[in-house]
Motif scaffolding. Structure first.
Motif: not given
Length: 400
Positions: A77-85
C-alpha cells in the motif's frame, strides 16, 4: 460553474447517500482490488478534519486501520495523503485555511510533522512502519528526479514500509493549487506500477446529477469516456481541502489511460472500497501501460515554453513518429533551458505534442529553419542534434 471534463455534478453534501437503483454492469471486476499486488490510495484534507478544519485523529486512525488490514492481507500500500496545511491551522491559531501562499507554507511546515506523528502511531499499532515522502511537480517531471523517486519508493515497499506521500507544500509555489494531490496520486500509481488507484472523497460516488437530487443515480462503472457524456461536474471543493470531484475524474482518466483501474469512493467506506465491495465509481482501465517517459510528459510536465511548427513538422511527429528537427520550427515562445518540457504547437496554435527540448530558448532562434547540414556548416559537428528527439516526445493531438 462547469468544467470541460464531463463528470459529475458536485457540491460536497453532508451525508450524501447512494440512491436506490444503482447497479453495476457485468464485468466491472472490482474484486481485482482483493487480488491487487500493489494499491495507491489517496485521501484529501476534508476527509481527515473535523469542525473548524482541525485534524481529526480518529479519521487518521480509521484510514490507517483499513490500509493496515490490506497490508496484512498481502497487498503493498502507498498512501497519498493531504492534510498538512489543515493540520497546521489550529496550532497557528488560524480561523480557517489560509489563502496566501506564505501562510499556506507556514501551516504546511507546522502541520506536516503533526500529520505524520498521527500516522506513525496509528500504523505502529498494527506493527507497521511508515515513511514520509514529500514530492513536488519537478520530482515527477524531471527524468533524473523521477527515477530517484521510483527507486526510493520501490525500496521502501520491498522493506515492508508504508510510504506516505504528500506534496511538499512548505516549499512549493504554483504547485499548491486546486487538486494537485489527485493528479499526484495518479502519477504515483504509475511510478510504482500499481495495480489499482483508490481516490477517497466526501462524496460517496460519481452521480449523473447533483447528489442531493432524488432523481440522481450513482454511476457504478465508467468503462470509457462515452459513459460520461452529458454528465457535468462543478469545481467546488470543501473549505479545508483544495480539490473536488472534478480533480478525481481527471486523475481517474489519467490513471486509466495508463492502464490502472481507479475507484472513486467515499472515505467513510474505505474498508469496503479496499475489499472490492460495490461502492463508489469504478473506472476501468482504457489503455495499456505506456512507457514511464510517455506518461510524465503527457500529464506531469509543467511546460516552460512553446515551439511553433510548420505543417510538415506537425505531420512528421504526429503521424510519422519522427523527431522534431530545427528545419520544421518557425517560432519560439517562452524562456526555457535545454532539457525542459515544452509544448509543440501548430501554426494555428493547437497543441499537438509535448517534449523535452534539446536547446535553450536563447540557443534555438538562430537555428530555426536550418537543415542538419546547415547546422553543421554554421555551428560545427555535434551541433546538429534534433530539437526534440522522438524518445522524448509524446503526441497529445493528431492532425489530419
Amino acid at each position: 460553474m462547469s468544467s470541460p471534463t464531463k463528470a459529475v455534478a458536485v457540491t460536497e453534501p453532508d451525508g450524501a447517500t447512494e440512491p436506490d437503483g444503482a447497479t453495476e454492469p457485468e464485468g466491472a471486476d472490482r474484486s481485482s482490488l482483493l487480488q491487487a499486488r500493489r494499491v495507491v490510495v489517496k485521501i484529501g484534507s476534508s476527509s481527515l478534519t473535523q469542525g473548524g478544519g482541525a485534524l481529526d485523529p480518529e479519521a487518521v486512525t480509521a484510514v490507517a486501520d483499513a490500509l493496515a488490514a490490506r497490508r496484512t492481507a498481502g497487498t503493498q500500500v502507498v498512501l497519498v495523503s493531504s492534510g498538512a496545511i489543515a493540520a497546521g491551522i489550529t496550532p497557528l491559531g488560524l480561523p480557517a485555511r489560509p489563502r496566501d501562499l506564505a501562510t499556506q507554507q507556514a501551516a504546511a511546515s507546522v502541520g506536516q510533522g503533526l500529520l505524520m506523528a498521527h500516522y506513525t502511531r496509528a500504523f505502529a499499532a498494527h506493527g507497521l512502519t511508515v515513511a514520509q515522502v514529500l514530492l513536488t511537480a519537478d520530482d515527477v517531471v524531471r527524468r533524473g528526479q523521477y527515477k530517484n523517486a521510483q527507486r526510493a519508493l520501490e525500496r521502501l515497499l520491498a522493506l515492508g514500509v508504508v510510504p506516505i506521500i504528500n506534496e511538499n507544500d512548505a516549499v512549493a509555489t504554483d504547485e499548491i493549487r486546486f487538486g494537485d494531490n489527485d493528479r499526484l496520486a495518479a502519477l504515483v500509481a504509475h511510478v510504482v506500477q500499481a495495480d489499482a488507484l483508490v481516490l477517497l472523497t466526501d462524496v460517496d460516488a460519481l452521480y449523473d446529477g447533483h447528489p442531493s437530487l432524488p432523481t440522481s443515480r450513482r454511476i457504478a462503472v465508467v468503462a470509457s469516456a462515452a459513459d460520461l457524456d452529458g454528465v457535468v461536474v462543478t469545481q467546488r471543493g470543501s473549505g479545508v481541502g483544495t480539490g473536488g470531484m472534478t480533480t478525481k475524474v481527471t486523475a481517474a482518466q489519467t490513471a486509466t489511460g495508463a492502464g490502472i483501474p481507479t475507484l472513486v469512493a467515499g472515505a467513510a467506506r474505505i474498508a469496503d472500497a479496499l475489499t472490492g465491495a460495490d461502492v463508489g465509481t469504478w473506472f476501468r482501465a482504457t489503455a495499456s501501460r505506456p512507457r514511464t517517459r510517455r506518461l510524465w510528459l503527457a500529464h506531469a510536465a509543467h511546460t516552460r515554453g512553446r515551439l511553433v511548427l510548420d505543417d510538415g513538422a506537425v505531420r512528421a511527429i504526429t503521424h510519422g513518429k519522427r523527431s522534431l528537427l530545427a528545419a520544421g520550427v518557425v517560432g519560439v515562445e517562452g524562456a526555457f533551458e535545454a532539457g525542459d518540457p515544452v509544448e509543440l504547437v501548430s501554426l494555428t496554435g493547437v497543441v499537438v505534442a509535448r517534449g523535452l527540448v534539446a536547446y535553450s530558448s536563447e540557443e534555438l532562434p538562430e537555428r530555426l529553419g536550418r537543415t542538419s547540414e546547415q547546422l553543421r556548416e554554421r555551428f560545427g559537428h555535434g551541433h546538429d542534434r534534433e530539437v526534440v528527439h522522438r524518445d522524448d516526445l509524446v503526441v497529445v493531438a493528431r492532425r489530419r
